[in-house]
Design a protein around this motif. Structure first.
Motif, PDB file in Angstrom:
ATOM      1  N   SER A 125      15.686 -18.790  -3.315  1.00  0.00           N
ATOM      2  CA  SER A 125      16.376 -20.103  -2.983  1.00  0.00           C
ATOM      3  C   SER A 125      16.691 -20.192  -1.470  1.00  0.00           C
ATOM      4  O   SER A 125      17.112 -21.119  -1.103  1.00  0.00           O
ATOM      5  CB  SER A 125      17.735 -20.150  -3.795  1.00  0.00           C
ATOM      6  N   LEU A 126      16.314 -19.212  -0.589  1.00  0.00           N
ATOM      7  CA  LEU A 126      16.538 -19.187   0.715  1.00  0.00           C
ATOM      8  C   LEU A 126      15.501 -19.871   1.439  1.00  0.00           C
ATOM      9  O   LEU A 126      14.245 -19.866   1.192  1.00  0.00           O
ATOM     10  CB  LEU A 126      16.497 -17.776   1.129  1.00  0.00           C
ATOM     11  N   ALA A 127      15.965 -20.764   2.526  1.00  0.00           N
ATOM     12  CA  ALA A 127      14.960 -21.562   3.499  1.00  0.00           C
ATOM     13  C   ALA A 127      14.260 -20.499   4.204  1.00  0.00           C
ATOM     14  O   ALA A 127      12.996 -20.463   4.613  1.00  0.00           O
ATOM     15  CB  ALA A 127      15.724 -22.265   4.382  1.00  0.00           C
ATOM     16  N   CYS A 128      14.910 -19.245   4.566  1.00  0.00           N
ATOM     17  CA  CYS A 128      14.259 -18.237   5.510  1.00  0.00           C
ATOM     18  C   CYS A 128      14.285 -16.881   4.358  1.00  0.00           C
ATOM     19  O   CYS A 128      15.501 -16.407   3.967  1.00  0.00           O
ATOM     20  CB  CYS A 128      15.163 -18.034   6.776  1.00  0.00           C
ATOM     21  N   ARG A 129      13.246 -16.127   4.462  1.00  0.00           N
ATOM     22  CA  ARG A 129      13.028 -15.091   3.610  1.00  0.00           C
ATOM     23  C   ARG A 129      12.279 -14.112   3.951  1.00  0.00           C
ATOM     24  O   ARG A 129      11.509 -14.103   5.228  1.00  0.00           O
ATOM     25  CB  ARG A 129      12.805 -15.503   2.181  1.00  0.00           C
ATOM     26  N   THR A 186       8.526 -20.313  10.654  1.00  0.00           N
ATOM     27  CA  THR A 186       8.744 -19.059  11.406  1.00  0.00           C
ATOM     28  C   THR A 186      10.226 -18.761  11.867  1.00  0.00           C
ATOM     29  O   THR A 186      11.341 -19.673  11.946  1.00  0.00           O
ATOM     30  CB  THR A 186       8.103 -19.360  12.811  1.00  0.00           C
ATOM     31  N   ILE A 187      10.507 -17.472  11.867  1.00  0.00           N
ATOM     32  CA  ILE A 187      11.974 -17.270  12.746  1.00  0.00           C
ATOM     33  C   ILE A 187      11.649 -16.849  14.022  1.00  0.00           C
ATOM     34  O   ILE A 187      10.822 -15.776  14.187  1.00  0.00           O
ATOM     35  CB  ILE A 187      12.663 -16.011  11.995  1.00  0.00           C
ATOM     36  N   VAL A 188      12.164 -17.302  15.038  1.00  0.00           N
ATOM     37  CA  VAL A 188      11.988 -17.446  16.253  1.00  0.00           C
ATOM     38  C   VAL A 188      13.291 -16.627  17.143  1.00  0.00           C
ATOM     39  O   VAL A 188      14.434 -16.938  17.164  1.00  0.00           O
ATOM     40  CB  VAL A 188      11.649 -18.578  17.098  1.00  0.00           C
ATOM     41  N   LEU A 189      12.803 -15.410  17.862  1.00  0.00           N
ATOM     42  CA  LEU A 189      13.789 -14.645  18.709  1.00  0.00           C
ATOM     43  C   LEU A 189      13.952 -15.293  19.934  1.00  0.00           C
ATOM     44  O   LEU A 189      13.062 -15.544  20.675  1.00  0.00           O
ATOM     45  CB  LEU A 189      13.215 -13.373  18.896  1.00  0.00           C
ATOM     46  N   SER A 190      15.278 -15.765  20.192  1.00  0.00           N
ATOM     47  CA  SER A 190      15.527 -16.449  21.480  1.00  0.00           C
ATOM     48  C   SER A 190      16.981 -15.837  21.843  1.00  0.00           C
ATOM     49  O   SER A 190      17.592 -15.162  20.919  1.00  0.00           O
ATOM     50  CB  SER A 190      15.433 -17.832  21.672  1.00  0.00           C
ATOM     51  N   HIS A 191      17.626 -16.216  23.054  1.00  0.00           N
ATOM     52  CA  HIS A 191      18.745 -15.443  23.441  1.00  0.00           C
ATOM     53  C   HIS A 191      19.824 -16.379  24.038  1.00  0.00           C
ATOM     54  O   HIS A 191      19.409 -17.535  24.651  1.00  0.00           O
ATOM     55  CB  HIS A 191      18.642 -14.176  24.343  1.00  0.00           C
ATOM     56  N   GLU A 192      21.084 -16.123  24.136  1.00  0.00           N
ATOM     57  CA  GLU A 192      22.167 -16.768  24.983  1.00  0.00           C
ATOM     58  C   GLU A 192      22.639 -15.863  26.038  1.00  0.00           C
ATOM     59  O   GLU A 192      23.491 -15.785  26.304  1.00  0.00           O
ATOM     60  CB  GLU A 192      23.074 -17.394  24.248  1.00  0.00           C
ATOM     61  N   ILE A 193      21.629 -14.859  26.278  1.00  0.00           N
ATOM     62  CA  ILE A 193      22.082 -13.718  27.128  1.00  0.00           C
ATOM     63  C   ILE A 193      22.701 -14.066  28.555  1.00  0.00           C
ATOM     64  O   ILE A 193      23.291 -13.540  29.280  1.00  0.00           O
ATOM     65  CB  ILE A 193      20.923 -12.890  27.059  1.00  0.00           C
ATOM     66  N   ASN A 194      21.951 -15.228  29.049  1.00  0.00           N
ATOM     67  CA  ASN A 194      22.394 -15.669  30.438  1.00  0.00           C
ATOM     68  C   ASN A 194      21.921 -17.459  30.496  1.00  0.00           C
ATOM     69  O   ASN A 194      21.438 -18.001  29.509  1.00  0.00           O
ATOM     70  CB  ASN A 194      21.728 -14.919  31.554  1.00  0.00           C
ATOM     71  N   ALA A 195      22.212 -17.879  31.811  1.00  0.00           N
ATOM     72  CA  ALA A 195      21.931 -19.329  31.796  1.00  0.00           C
ATOM     73  C   ALA A 195      20.517 -19.719  31.696  1.00  0.00           C
ATOM     74  O   ALA A 195      20.318 -20.664  31.280  1.00  0.00           O
ATOM     75  CB  ALA A 195      22.577 -19.795  33.180  1.00  0.00           C
ATOM     76  N   ILE A 201      14.112  -9.867   6.387  1.00  0.00           N
ATOM     77  CA  ILE A 201      13.752 -11.242   6.350  1.00  0.00           C
ATOM     78  C   ILE A 201      13.246 -11.331   7.680  1.00  0.00           C
ATOM     79  O   ILE A 201      13.579 -11.330   8.714  1.00  0.00           O
ATOM     80  CB  ILE A 201      15.262 -12.115   6.309  1.00  0.00           C
ATOM     81  N   THR A 202      11.920 -12.147   7.565  1.00  0.00           N
ATOM     82  CA  THR A 202      11.262 -12.639   8.831  1.00  0.00           C
ATOM     83  C   THR A 202      10.667 -13.882   8.850  1.00  0.00           C
ATOM     84  O   THR A 202      10.227 -14.343  10.088  1.00  0.00           O
ATOM     85  CB  THR A 202       9.866 -11.572   8.722  1.00  0.00           C
ATOM     86  N   GLU A 203      10.616 -14.671   8.063  1.00  0.00           N
ATOM     87  CA  GLU A 203       9.946 -16.042   8.055  1.00  0.00           C
ATOM     88  C   GLU A 203      10.821 -16.955   7.275  1.00  0.00           C
ATOM     89  O   GLU A 203      11.913 -16.744   6.553  1.00  0.00           O
ATOM     90  CB  GLU A 203       8.478 -15.930   7.679  1.00  0.00           C
ATOM     91  N   CYS A 204      10.367 -18.267   7.366  1.00  0.00           N
ATOM     92  CA  CYS A 204      11.195 -19.403   6.810  1.00  0.00           C
ATOM     93  C   CYS A 204      10.201 -20.205   5.936  1.00  0.00           C
ATOM     94  O   CYS A 204       8.971 -20.184   6.276  1.00  0.00           O
ATOM     95  CB  CYS A 204      11.915 -20.415   7.882  1.00  0.00           C
ATOM     96  N   ASN A 205      10.869 -20.884   4.966  1.00  0.00           N
ATOM     97  CA  ASN A 205      10.101 -21.986   4.024  1.00  0.00           C
ATOM     98  C   ASN A 205      10.934 -23.264   4.278  1.00  0.00           C
ATOM     99  O   ASN A 205      12.099 -23.022   4.469  1.00  0.00           O
ATOM    100  CB  ASN A 205       9.602 -21.567   2.704  1.00  0.00           C
ATOM    101  N   PRO A 206      10.517 -24.244   4.161  1.00  0.00           N
ATOM    102  CA  PRO A 206       9.059 -24.715   4.053  1.00  0.00           C
ATOM    103  C   PRO A 206       8.248 -24.380   5.303  1.00  0.00           C
ATOM    104  O   PRO A 206       8.659 -24.143   6.267  1.00  0.00           O
ATOM    105  CB  PRO A 206       9.065 -26.210   3.509  1.00  0.00           C
TER     106      PRO A 206
END
Length: 341
Positions: free
Chosen positions: A333-337, A286-295, A125-130
């Motif tokens: 049926s998924l938004a992201c697929r 889009t599926i976007v990579l982000s982190h809660e790794i630090n402040a 799974i790498t992207e979203c719709n719509p």
């Protein structure tokens, strides 16, 4: 897939309740030092011997590893794709030879492949719709300093898919419980956050199994999705994850936010701005990579979320509700697929 078998093992447990402090009390702490002061979570201490050592590469060698888990791996082992481990757990590929053109193993790290070559494996799974949708994902949690950030997400009614590291869940169980209590989606991000294709079959199995178990024990949900650290996966790793009932989720855009301490926040801000400017021009989300790794990464996310919500009118959303990763639901049926779904 052996999800029915897994249901007979420790994954069938309910989430652990703490007779003293709970996640609500922990969530009230705003001082970073106090947030990151270790606390005694007695119910988890009763299980700690049944897990691999935290932050070490997981395996099945510890004295507390139960025979039923070993039996499950033994059942899987003969059918694991015969793809040899490559490189090191730190991502050193020195001396590794791989045919990028043929890409026989769909090795994402070398080729960006997300459509497995092995028959029967679903595409990543790498992207979203719509269009104009932003798949909001946060890796590497739960972070002990996330209280103010989670408060912010709650204040703007923003939910995310949280890819939790098993060792972090064991370190910070009340923080992990808050993720679910706040309505976020929980997925796995391995036990020790190393390059998965470098691991043996046993290690790869244990990294995924015990992350799933820790999340089930602490949070109370059976995750059906996972993200490989650094995106490093191939058809051997995907197959093991699939047998454990977890769909592979990658991304289509990367903020590179974890690297702000090296390149400066201005560089990461430029990355966010580029994604915000270019993603709406595409026919899919889009599926976007982000982190809660630090402040720092959480501050950057907070800085841009108002603009993201305003721009991405198709929705800023978790990758999917966890139930949608079940095999009984059509991916259409998924938004992201995946791109081909």
């Amino acid at each position: 897939m052996l999800s029915a078998t897994l249901g007979l093992l420790a994954l069938a447990s309910t989430s652990l309740a703490h007779p003293g402090r709970d996640w609500q009390e922990q969530a009230k702490i705003k001082d970073a030092t106090a947030e990151c002061t270790y606390y005694d979570f007695e119910p988890l201490q009763q299980l700690i011997g049944s897990y691999p050592s935290i932050w070490d590469v997981a395996d099945l060698q510890g004295s507390g590893i139960t025979e039923d888990v070993k039996a499950l791996f033994a059942q899987l082992q003969p059918n694991i794709p015969k793809i040899a481990p490559r490189g090191t757990i730190n991502g050193d590929w020195t001396g590794v030879s791989y045919d990028n053109g043929a890409d026989p193993d769909c090795w994402w790290t070398n080729t960006g492949c997300t459509t497995p070559k092995l028959e029967g494996l679903p595409v990543d799974i790498t992207e979203c719709n719509p269009a104009l949708s932003w798949g909001f994902t946060l890796d590497d949690g739960p972070n002990c300093t996330h209280n103010e950030y989670y408060d912010y997400l709650e204040s703007i009614n923003q939910k995310a898919t949280l890819f939790y590291i098993g060792s972090n869940v064991v370190d910070w169980p009340l923080e992990a419980q808050r993720g679910l209590a706040d309505g976020h989606e929980i997925c796995a991000h391995t036990w020790s956050h190393n390059y998965m294709t470098a691991l043996t079959d046993e290690q790869a199995f244990a990294e995924l199994y015990y992350t799933k178990k820790a999340i089930k024990d602490v949070v109370g949900v059976t995750v059906q999705c996972w993200r490989p650290p650094f995106g490093d996966t191939d058809d051997r790793i995907r197959w093991i994850a699939e047998q454990l009932g977890m769909r592979t989720v990658i991304w289509s855009d990367d903020t590179d936010d974890w690297n702000w301490v090296n390149v400066g926040k201005a560089t990461i801000e430029a990355n966010y701005k580029d994604i915000i400017a270019t993603a709406p021009k595409r026919p899919q989300g889009t599926i976007v990579l982000s982190h809660e790794i630090n402040a720092g990464t959480m501050e950057l996310s907070e800085e841009f979320l108002p603009q993201i919500q305003k721009t991405f009118t198709g929705g800023v959303m978790p990758v999917s509700r966890l139930a949608h990763f079940g095999r009984s639901v059509s991916l259409t049926s998924l938004a992201c697929r995946s791109p081909s779904a």
